[in-house]
Write a protein that holds these residues in place. Structure first.
Motif, PDB file in Angstrom:
ATOM      1  N   SER A 192       0.841  -1.192   0.000  1.00  0.00           N
ATOM      2  CA  SER A 192       0.000   0.000   0.000  1.00  0.00           C
ATOM      3  C   SER A 192       0.875   1.241   0.000  1.00  0.00           C
ATOM      4  CB  SER A 192      -0.905   0.010   1.239  1.00  0.00           C
ATOM      5  OG  SER A 192      -1.523   1.271   1.371  1.00  0.00           O
ATOM      6  N   LEU A 193       0.457   2.228  -0.764  1.00  0.00           N
ATOM      7  CA  LEU A 193       1.111   3.536  -0.743  1.00  0.00           C
ATOM      8  C   LEU A 193       0.203   4.572  -0.088  1.00  0.00           C
ATOM      9  CD1 LEU A 193       2.629   3.481  -4.345  1.00  0.00           C
ATOM     10  CD2 LEU A 193       3.768   2.935  -2.184  1.00  0.00           C
ATOM     11  N   GLU A 194      -0.850   4.087   0.591  1.00  0.00           N
ATOM     12  CA  GLU A 194      -1.831   4.970   1.235  1.00  0.00           C
ATOM     13  C   GLU A 194      -2.025   4.621   2.710  1.00  0.00           C
ATOM     14  OE1 GLU A 194      -4.943   6.239  -2.205  1.00  0.00           O
ATOM     15  OE2 GLU A 194      -5.268   4.259  -1.337  1.00  0.00           O
ATOM     16  N   GLY A 195      -1.067   3.994   3.326  1.00  0.00           N
ATOM     17  CA  GLY A 195      -1.243   3.542   4.700  1.00  0.00           C
ATOM     18  C   GLY A 195      -1.395   2.030   4.716  1.00  0.00           C
ATOM     19  N   GLN A 196      -1.222   1.422   5.867  1.00  0.00           N
ATOM     20  CA  GLN A 196      -1.157  -0.030   5.948  1.00  0.00           C
ATOM     21  C   GLN A 196      -2.495  -0.707   6.196  1.00  0.00           C
ATOM     22  OE1 GLN A 196       1.741  -0.402   4.331  1.00  0.00           O
ATOM     23  NE2 GLN A 196       2.070  -2.199   5.610  1.00  0.00           N
ATOM     24  N   VAL A 197      -3.479  -0.024   6.801  1.00  0.00           N
ATOM     25  CA  VAL A 197      -4.785  -0.632   7.041  1.00  0.00           C
ATOM     26  C   VAL A 197      -5.801   0.085   6.163  1.00  0.00           C
ATOM     27  CG1 VAL A 197      -6.563  -1.192   8.721  1.00  0.00           C
ATOM     28  CG2 VAL A 197      -4.150  -1.251   9.388  1.00  0.00           C
ATOM     29  N   LEU A 198      -6.479  -0.670   5.309  1.00  0.00           N
ATOM     30  CA  LEU A 198      -7.327  -0.087   4.275  1.00  0.00           C
ATOM     31  C   LEU A 198      -8.705  -0.721   4.296  1.00  0.00           C
ATOM     32  CD1 LEU A 198      -4.604  -0.649   1.560  1.00  0.00           C
ATOM     33  CD2 LEU A 198      -5.047   1.539   2.674  1.00  0.00           C
ATOM     34  N   ARG A 199      -9.692   0.016   3.805  1.00  0.00           N
ATOM     35  CA  ARG A 199     -11.031  -0.531   3.637  1.00  0.00           C
ATOM     36  C   ARG A 199     -11.146  -1.117   2.238  1.00  0.00           C
ATOM     37  NH1 ARG A 199     -13.814   5.026   4.543  1.00  0.00           N
ATOM     38  NH2 ARG A 199     -11.965   5.480   3.299  1.00  0.00           N
ATOM     39  N   ALA A 200     -11.803  -2.256   2.143  1.00  0.00           N
ATOM     40  CA  ALA A 200     -12.008  -2.905   0.845  1.00  0.00           C
ATOM     41  C   ALA A 200     -13.499  -3.113   0.623  1.00  0.00           C
ATOM     42  CB  ALA A 200     -11.273  -4.247   0.792  1.00  0.00           C
ATOM     43  N   CYS A 201     -13.856  -3.417  -0.629  1.00  0.00           N
ATOM     44  CA  CYS A 201     -15.260  -3.673  -0.949  1.00  0.00           C
ATOM     45  C   CYS A 201     -15.787  -4.830  -0.109  1.00  0.00           C
ATOM     46  CB  CYS A 201     -15.391  -4.013  -2.434  1.00  0.00           C
ATOM     47  SG  CYS A 201     -14.965  -2.649  -3.524  1.00  0.00           S
ATOM     48  N   GLY A 202     -17.053  -4.744   0.281  1.00  0.00           N
ATOM     49  CA  GLY A 202     -17.668  -5.803   1.069  1.00  0.00           C
ATOM     50  C   GLY A 202     -17.476  -5.648   2.552  1.00  0.00           C
ATOM     51  N   GLY A 203     -16.993  -4.483   3.006  1.00  0.00           N
ATOM     52  CA  GLY A 203     -16.836  -4.244   4.435  1.00  0.00           C
ATOM     53  C   GLY A 203     -15.590  -4.853   5.040  1.00  0.00           C
ATOM     54  N   LEU A 204     -14.637  -5.277   4.212  1.00  0.00           N
ATOM     55  CA  LEU A 204     -13.403  -5.875   4.712  1.00  0.00           C
ATOM     56  C   LEU A 204     -12.351  -4.812   4.986  1.00  0.00           C
ATOM     57  CD1 LEU A 204     -13.100  -8.831   2.167  1.00  0.00           C
ATOM     58  CD2 LEU A 204     -14.159  -8.873   4.436  1.00  0.00           C
ATOM     59  N   THR A 205     -11.411  -5.124   5.835  1.00  0.00           N
ATOM     60  CA  THR A 205     -10.213  -4.301   5.994  1.00  0.00           C
ATOM     61  C   THR A 205      -9.016  -5.121   5.547  1.00  0.00           C
ATOM     62  OG1 THR A 205      -9.948  -4.988   8.301  1.00  0.00           O
ATOM     63  CG2 THR A 205     -11.151  -2.941   7.882  1.00  0.00           C
ATOM     64  N   VAL A 206      -8.046  -4.438   4.998  1.00  0.00           N
ATOM     65  CA  VAL A 206      -6.870  -5.105   4.434  1.00  0.00           C
ATOM     66  C   VAL A 206      -5.621  -4.472   5.031  1.00  0.00           C
ATOM     67  CG1 VAL A 206      -5.579  -5.575   2.321  1.00  0.00           C
ATOM     68  CG2 VAL A 206      -8.066  -5.617   2.274  1.00  0.00           C
ATOM     69  N   ALA A 207      -4.681  -5.299   5.452  1.00  0.00           N
ATOM     70  CA  ALA A 207      -3.376  -4.828   5.908  1.00  0.00           C
ATOM     71  C   ALA A 207      -2.326  -5.344   4.943  1.00  0.00           C
ATOM     72  CB  ALA A 207      -3.096  -5.311   7.329  1.00  0.00           C
ATOM     73  N   ALA A 208      -1.557  -4.457   4.347  1.00  0.00           N
ATOM     74  CA  ALA A 208      -0.537  -4.857   3.379  1.00  0.00           C
ATOM     75  C   ALA A 208       0.548  -5.688   4.050  1.00  0.00           C
ATOM     76  CB  ALA A 208       0.068  -3.619   2.726  1.00  0.00           C
ATOM     77  N   THR A 209       1.095  -6.631   3.319  1.00  0.00           N
ATOM     78  CA  THR A 209       2.142  -7.508   3.859  1.00  0.00           C
ATOM     79  C   THR A 209       3.544  -7.024   3.509  1.00  0.00           C
ATOM     80  OG1 THR A 209       2.069  -8.914   1.886  1.00  0.00           O
ATOM     81  CG2 THR A 209       0.631  -9.521   3.727  1.00  0.00           C
ATOM     82  N   GLY A 210       3.638  -6.100   2.555  1.00  0.00           N
ATOM     83  CA  GLY A 210       4.941  -5.609   2.131  1.00  0.00           C
ATOM     84  C   GLY A 210       5.069  -4.110   2.319  1.00  0.00           C
ATOM     85  N   THR A 211       6.195  -3.578   1.877  1.00  0.00           N
ATOM     86  CA  THR A 211       6.499  -2.161   2.028  1.00  0.00           C
ATOM     87  C   THR A 211       6.750  -1.546   0.660  1.00  0.00           C
ATOM     88  OG1 THR A 211       8.880  -2.510   2.187  1.00  0.00           O
ATOM     89  CG2 THR A 211       7.594  -2.670   4.244  1.00  0.00           C
ATOM     90  N   GLU A 212       6.905  -0.231   0.636  1.00  0.00           N
ATOM     91  CA  GLU A 212       7.203   0.454  -0.628  1.00  0.00           C
ATOM     92  C   GLU A 212       8.509  -0.058  -1.223  1.00  0.00           C
ATOM     93  OE1 GLU A 212       7.628   5.008  -2.403  1.00  0.00           O
ATOM     94  OE2 GLU A 212       6.838   4.669  -0.383  1.00  0.00           O
ATOM     95  N   ALA A 213       9.455  -0.420  -0.370  1.00  0.00           N
ATOM     96  CA  ALA A 213      10.716  -0.970  -0.877  1.00  0.00           C
ATOM     97  C   ALA A 213      10.479  -2.267  -1.652  1.00  0.00           C
ATOM     98  CB  ALA A 213      11.681  -1.219   0.290  1.00  0.00           C
ATOM     99  N   ASP A 214       9.503  -3.071  -1.212  1.00  0.00           N
ATOM    100  CA  ASP A 214       9.173  -4.306  -1.935  1.00  0.00           C
ATOM    101  C   ASP A 214       8.641  -3.995  -3.329  1.00  0.00           C
ATOM    102  OD1 ASP A 214       9.756  -6.333   0.062  1.00  0.00           O
ATOM    103  OD2 ASP A 214       8.056  -5.519   1.177  1.00  0.00           O
ATOM    104  N   LEU A 215       7.927  -2.885  -3.465  1.00  0.00           N
ATOM    105  CA  LEU A 215       7.414  -2.487  -4.770  1.00  0.00           C
ATOM    106  C   LEU A 215       8.555  -2.296  -5.759  1.00  0.00           C
ATOM    107  CD1 LEU A 215       4.554  -1.481  -6.030  1.00  0.00           C
ATOM    108  CD2 LEU A 215       5.598   0.770  -5.820  1.00  0.00           C
ATOM    109  N   TYR A 216       9.625  -1.663  -5.313  1.00  0.00           N
ATOM    110  CA  TYR A 216      10.737  -1.373  -6.218  1.00  0.00           C
ATOM    111  C   TYR A 216      11.634  -2.585  -6.456  1.00  0.00           C
ATOM    112  CZ  TYR A 216       9.193   3.385  -5.398  1.00  0.00           C
ATOM    113  OH  TYR A 216       8.422   4.523  -5.316  1.00  0.00           O
ATOM    114  N   ARG A 217      11.484  -3.601  -5.607  1.00  0.00           N
ATOM    115  CA  ARG A 217      12.247  -4.836  -5.836  1.00  0.00           C
ATOM    116  C   ARG A 217      11.489  -5.832  -6.704  1.00  0.00           C
ATOM    117  NH1 ARG A 217      14.175  -4.091  -0.232  1.00  0.00           N
ATOM    118  NH2 ARG A 217      12.322  -5.154   0.564  1.00  0.00           N
ATOM    119  N   ALA A 218      10.209  -5.575  -6.985  1.00  0.00           N
ATOM    120  CA  ALA A 218       9.356  -6.558  -7.667  1.00  0.00           C
ATOM    121  C   ALA A 218       9.690  -6.665  -9.148  1.00  0.00           C
ATOM    122  CB  ALA A 218       7.891  -6.172  -7.498  1.00  0.00           C
ATOM    123  N   GLY A 219       9.521  -7.885  -9.664  1.00  0.00           N
ATOM    124  CA  GLY A 219       9.632  -8.102 -11.102  1.00  0.00           C
ATOM    125  C   GLY A 219       8.313  -7.869 -11.812  1.00  0.00           C
ATOM    126  N   THR A 220       7.206  -8.050 -11.068  1.00  0.00           N
ATOM    127  CA  THR A 220       5.859  -7.845 -11.612  1.00  0.00           C
ATOM    128  C   THR A 220       5.026  -7.100 -10.586  1.00  0.00           C
ATOM    129  OG1 THR A 220       5.980  -9.924 -12.866  1.00  0.00           O
ATOM    130  CG2 THR A 220       3.786  -8.978 -12.511  1.00  0.00           C
TER     131      THR A 220
END
Length: 329
Positions: A53-81
């Protein structure tokens, strides 16, 4: 067809799915299911999956769910996809931080993928300028007007531009993700993943989106489904509109109209597509000679196989086999 000349394992198997406030839950679930589950049969080079997430770690999702990202912005730049699984709405602005991060990751060599309305995020980041792309058919016209530098194709399931890939509606995201597995690891493993999903193993990206077709009556659907099953089980036989209509108990005109409504194609074009699909699978999974493949699939001769296969897939059968045939080890 991917642009890579030869099948190879991905150089960077890290996959990141972007998550955000208002997350499209189904589209994210696709990415987690295909890239995030352990698959011992794939060996040690299988994907390493994280959500970022680039908007904070705890997020609201469709269907009333909350989501906590498992990675960091650094992981984004290390990703192949990096996958953008939908977006919260076509009129919702994309934050500069997300646009800049995706552009930077792409410049660093990451393959960027969107599912459904996620194409808006790629468009806002400038990643689709001068490229062909797709999105859900409902969004296509609005996106084309807003981003005239993009060649929007609303008549396909997904578009593979090599380093940028886009898919149409939500279920087409499954097709695109399986296409990525297929390109990276080959048909056998992609088929294994598809079986676990209870999914059709492969739909070509150029296949049309299914747009507002009427649902046929149950009795009619049963009759037409039995016809499709009969054809697929007997591709080597000659099939005519007359014989199929007779088997369905309809006049030829009625049969052709209802068959097209049911499948989106005239009967003989649908049969040709199924024959070529079976030929493609045989090229990947067997060493059968072109003449034998043509006979088994009802294409008649190796010459006709070459002609029809080239028209549909853009390469000859032998070139296709060289790129995608399953190989030991």
């Amino acid at each position: 067809m991917p642009k890579t000349e030869n099948l190879r394992l991905p150089e960077n198997s890290r996959v990141v799915s972007l998550v955000y406030d208002g997350l499209c839950t189904f589209e994210f679930g696709i990415t987690a299911e295909i890239f995030g589950l352990d698959r011992p049969e794939a060996g040690p080079n299988w994907y390493q999956f994280k959500s970022v997430s680039l908007e904070g770690q705890v997020l609201r999702a469709c269907g009333g769910l909350t989501v906590a990202a498992t990675g960091t912005e650094a992981d984004l730049y290390r990703a192949g996809t990096i996958i953008v699984p939908g977006w919260r709405g076509p009129d919702e602005p994309v934050p500069d931080k997300i646009c800049n991060a995706l552009a930077r990751a792409h410049e660093g060599g990451a393959r960027i993928v969107s599912i459904c309305g996620g194409a808006y995020v790629l468009a806002a980041a400038g990643l689709l300028n001068g490229r062909r792309a797709t999105t859900h058919w409902r969004f296509a016209e609005g996106m084309a007007q807003r981003f005239p530098a993009i060649e929007i194709d609303a008549n396909c399931l997904y578009v593979d531009e090599g380093d940028i890939l886009t898919s149409a509606g939500s279920s087409a995201g499954i097709d695109l993700c399986l296409h990525i597995v297929r390109s990276d690891f080959g048909a056998e493993l992609a088929n294994t993943v598809a079986r676990r999903l209870v999914m059709y193993s492969h739909r070509q990206g150029g296949q049309s989106q299914f747009i507002e077709r009427p649902v046929p009556l149950r009795r009619e659907a049963d009759r037409l489904s039995s016809i499709l099953d009969r054809i697929q089980a007997n591709l080597q036989h000659t099939h005519t509109v007359s014989s199929l209509a007779r088997h369905a108990g309809m006049s030829e005109r009625t049969f052709q109209r209802r068959f097209r409504s049911f499948t989106g194609l005239p009967p003989l074009k649908w049969i040709l597509r199924e024959r070529l699909e079976q030929a493609r699978i045989m090229l990947e999974t067997s060493s059968s000679a072109p003449d034998d493949i043509a006979r088994v699939t009802g294409l008649g001769s190796a010459e006709n196989l070459r002609l029809q296969f080239g028209r549909r897939y853009g390469v000859s059968p032998l070139v296709y086999r060289d790129r995608f045939a399953q190989r030991p080890g």
